[in-house]
Design a protein around this motif. Structure first.
Motif, PDB file in Angstrom:
ATOM      1  N   PRO A  61       1.040  -1.198   0.319  1.00  0.00           N
ATOM      2  CA  PRO A  61       0.253  -0.310  -0.445  1.00  0.00           C
ATOM      3  C   PRO A  61       0.968   1.549  -0.013  1.00  0.00           C
ATOM      4  N   GLU A  62       2.311   0.635   0.535  1.00  0.00           N
ATOM      5  CA  GLU A  62       2.974   2.013   0.563  1.00  0.00           C
ATOM      6  C   GLU A  62       3.430   3.087  -0.936  1.00  0.00           C
ATOM      7  N   LYS A  63       3.192   2.019  -1.616  1.00  0.00           N
ATOM      8  CA  LYS A  63       3.314   2.843  -3.062  1.00  0.00           C
ATOM      9  C   LYS A  63       1.994   2.797  -3.909  1.00  0.00           C
ATOM     10  N   LYS A  80      -0.714  11.863   5.443  1.00  0.00           N
ATOM     11  CA  LYS A  80      -1.385  12.464   6.436  1.00  0.00           C
ATOM     12  C   LYS A  80      -2.488  11.319   6.340  1.00  0.00           C
ATOM     13  N   ILE A  81      -3.375  11.308   5.124  1.00  0.00           N
ATOM     14  CA  ILE A  81      -4.508  10.035   5.024  1.00  0.00           C
ATOM     15  C   ILE A  81      -3.204   8.923   3.901  1.00  0.00           C
ATOM     16  N   PRO A  82      -4.626   8.113   4.001  1.00  0.00           N
ATOM     17  CA  PRO A  82      -4.004   6.574   3.194  1.00  0.00           C
ATOM     18  C   PRO A  82      -4.424   6.573   1.971  1.00  0.00           C
ATOM     19  N   GLY A  83      -3.759   7.790   1.156  1.00  0.00           N
ATOM     20  CA  GLY A  83      -4.437   7.730   0.121  1.00  0.00           C
ATOM     21  C   GLY A  83      -4.489   8.863  -0.866  1.00  0.00           C
ATOM     22  N   VAL A  84      -5.530   8.994  -2.071  1.00  0.00           N
ATOM     23  CA  VAL A  84      -5.928  10.391  -2.298  1.00  0.00           C
ATOM     24  C   VAL A  84      -7.225  10.491  -2.406  1.00  0.00           C
ATOM     25  N   ILE A  85      -7.370  12.023  -2.087  1.00  0.00           N
ATOM     26  CA  ILE A  85      -8.535  12.521  -2.601  1.00  0.00           C
ATOM     27  C   ILE A  85      -8.623  13.292  -4.285  1.00  0.00           C
ATOM     28  N   ASP A  86      -9.838  12.950  -4.501  1.00  0.00           N
ATOM     29  CA  ASP A  86     -10.025  14.085  -5.521  1.00  0.00           C
ATOM     30  C   ASP A  86     -10.335  15.094  -5.571  1.00  0.00           C
ATOM     31  N   ARG A  87     -10.005  15.837  -6.185  1.00  0.00           N
ATOM     32  CA  ARG A  87      -9.845  17.100  -6.154  1.00  0.00           C
ATOM     33  C   ARG A  87     -10.318  17.970  -7.480  1.00  0.00           C
ATOM     34  N   THR A  88     -10.931  19.072  -7.355  1.00  0.00           N
ATOM     35  CA  THR A  88     -10.581  20.215  -8.357  1.00  0.00           C
ATOM     36  C   THR A  88      -9.209  20.943  -8.958  1.00  0.00           C
ATOM     37  N   THR A  89      -9.503  21.282  -9.612  1.00  0.00           N
ATOM     38  CA  THR A  89      -8.356  21.312 -10.873  1.00  0.00           C
ATOM     39  C   THR A  89      -8.036  22.606 -10.542  1.00  0.00           C
ATOM     40  N   ALA A  90      -9.096  22.947 -11.101  1.00  0.00           N
ATOM     41  CA  ALA A  90      -9.201  24.850 -11.073  1.00  0.00           C
ATOM     42  C   ALA A  90     -10.692  25.881 -10.599  1.00  0.00           C
ATOM     43  N   MET A  91     -10.643  27.048 -10.817  1.00  0.00           N
ATOM     44  CA  MET A  91     -11.511  27.787  -9.865  1.00  0.00           C
ATOM     45  C   MET A  91     -12.593  27.343 -10.364  1.00  0.00           C
ATOM     46  N   SER A  92     -14.265  26.615  -9.716  1.00  0.00           N
ATOM     47  CA  SER A  92     -14.465  26.354 -10.897  1.00  0.00           C
ATOM     48  C   SER A  92     -16.334  26.696 -10.289  1.00  0.00           C
ATOM     49  N   TYR A  93     -17.386  26.499 -10.685  1.00  0.00           N
ATOM     50  CA  TYR A  93     -19.301  26.615 -10.249  1.00  0.00           C
ATOM     51  C   TYR A  93     -19.345  25.661 -10.089  1.00  0.00           C
ATOM     52  N   LEU A  94     -20.980  25.316  -9.492  1.00  0.00           N
ATOM     53  CA  LEU A  94     -21.727  24.264  -9.875  1.00  0.00           C
ATOM     54  C   LEU A  94     -22.838  24.866  -9.967  1.00  0.00           C
ATOM     55  N   ARG A  95     -23.891  24.668 -10.946  1.00  0.00           N
ATOM     56  CA  ARG A  95     -25.106  24.695 -11.540  1.00  0.00           C
ATOM     57  C   ARG A  95     -25.569  23.571 -12.241  1.00  0.00           C
ATOM     58  N   ILE A  96     -26.771  24.127 -11.550  1.00  0.00           N
ATOM     59  CA  ILE A  96     -27.787  23.116 -11.432  1.00  0.00           C
ATOM     60  C   ILE A  96     -29.098  23.221 -11.615  1.00  0.00           C
ATOM     61  N   PRO A  97     -29.405  23.843 -13.370  1.00  0.00           N
ATOM     62  CA  PRO A  97     -30.093  23.931 -14.276  1.00  0.00           C
ATOM     63  C   PRO A  97     -31.772  24.263 -13.764  1.00  0.00           C
ATOM     64  N   LYS A  98     -32.371  24.593 -13.493  1.00  0.00           N
ATOM     65  CA  LYS A  98     -33.838  24.960 -12.613  1.00  0.00           C
ATOM     66  C   LYS A  98     -34.792  23.379 -12.474  1.00  0.00           C
ATOM     67  N   GLY A  99     -34.954  22.906 -14.286  1.00  0.00           N
ATOM     68  CA  GLY A  99     -35.775  21.747 -14.416  1.00  0.00           C
ATOM     69  C   GLY A  99     -35.667  20.833 -13.160  1.00  0.00           C
TER      70      GLY A  99
END
Length: 247
Positions: free
Chosen positions: A77-79, A89-108
């Motif tokens: 696992p150390e590989k 500090k944590i045992p692996g990877v957290i998927d993170r955003t790579t650029a400033m972004s916005y969360l947009r949800i259409p009204k419908g």
């Protein structure tokens, strides 16, 4: 309706601090253990293919290279890849955003109860609600994707009291996000946005369906990480690799 499997250890996405999360019960079941047949052809491993290096080539040589890289990460696992923000500090990877972004949800796509309150939402939460739906941001680079993707906006319980209590929590969170985002200047930098979002991480975690954000941890059979039995020696691990290669 299966009972809870108990409490698991998860990690805070900003500090890496370990804490206990009680797994919910009364679900429909759990994923079954996959077959080892043809293991050499299915790397990278785990359900999300997060352990090992992906090689898009369909050739046998490419599949074997991916298998070797992946199976070594499974048994050592150390590989495995580490998180670019929290490192060891944590045992692996957290998927993170790579650029400033916005969360947009259409009204419908919004729940009926939210659409029914359209005018009130635009009046009291103009930073979030608009004519085209919901817009939350700016979200700074490095934000855990699942911090928002796993947000539990609709409670599955049919208990009206529990539903009302949950909706209150959601509205409280939206008001907090609105208040904090309004403090940002126009053209805010990632660092400025990051300071604001740090204030809402814990409330977002409280409403998160699955706060275990580390995507490449787990399945520690044969390793020293497993507490159920002693780990295999390096020699035994190599022998195991050669054995499953033939399946």
């Amino acid at each position: 309706d299966l009972p809870s499997v108990g409490t698991i250890k998860v990690h805070h996405p900003l500090t890496g601090k370990e804490w206990g999360y009680r797994m919910p019960g009364e679900g429909r079941g759990y994923t079954r253990t996959p077959s080892l047949i043809g293991l050499w052809s299915t790397a990278p491993f785990l359900l999300n293919n997060s352990v090992g290096k992906f090689n898009p080539s369909p050739s046998v040589d490419a599949r074997m290279q991916s298998f070797q890289n992946s199976i070594e990460q499974m048994l050592w696992p150390e590989k495995r890849d580490t998180d670019r923000a929290l490192g060891e500090k944590i045992p692996g990877v957290i998927d993170r955003t790579t650029a400033m972004s916005y969360l947009r949800i259409p009204k419908g796509y919004l729940p009926d109860v939210v659409q029914d309150l359209e005018e009130l939402n635009e009046l009291f939460l103009p930073t979030i609600f608009g004519e085209k739906g919901i817009e939350i941001g700016p979200i700074p680079a490095g934000t855990p994707v699942n911090l928002l993707a796993n947000l539990n906006l609709l409670l599955e319980s049919t208990n009206p009291i529990q539903q009302i209590a949950h909706q209150k929590k959601v509205l409280k969170l939206l008001f907090k996000i609105k208040h904090d985002l309004e403090r940002l200047p126009k053209g805010a930098s990632d660092e400025e946005a990051r300071k604001v979002w740090a204030n809402v991480v814990d409330p977002l975690l409280e409403l998160n369906k699955c706060p275990d954000f580390v995507v490449n941890r787990g399945h520690y059979f044969g390793t020293s990480v497993s507490k159920e039995e002693p780990g295999l020696s390096d020699e035994d691990k190599r022998a195991l690799i050669e054995f499953v290669r033939t399946f």
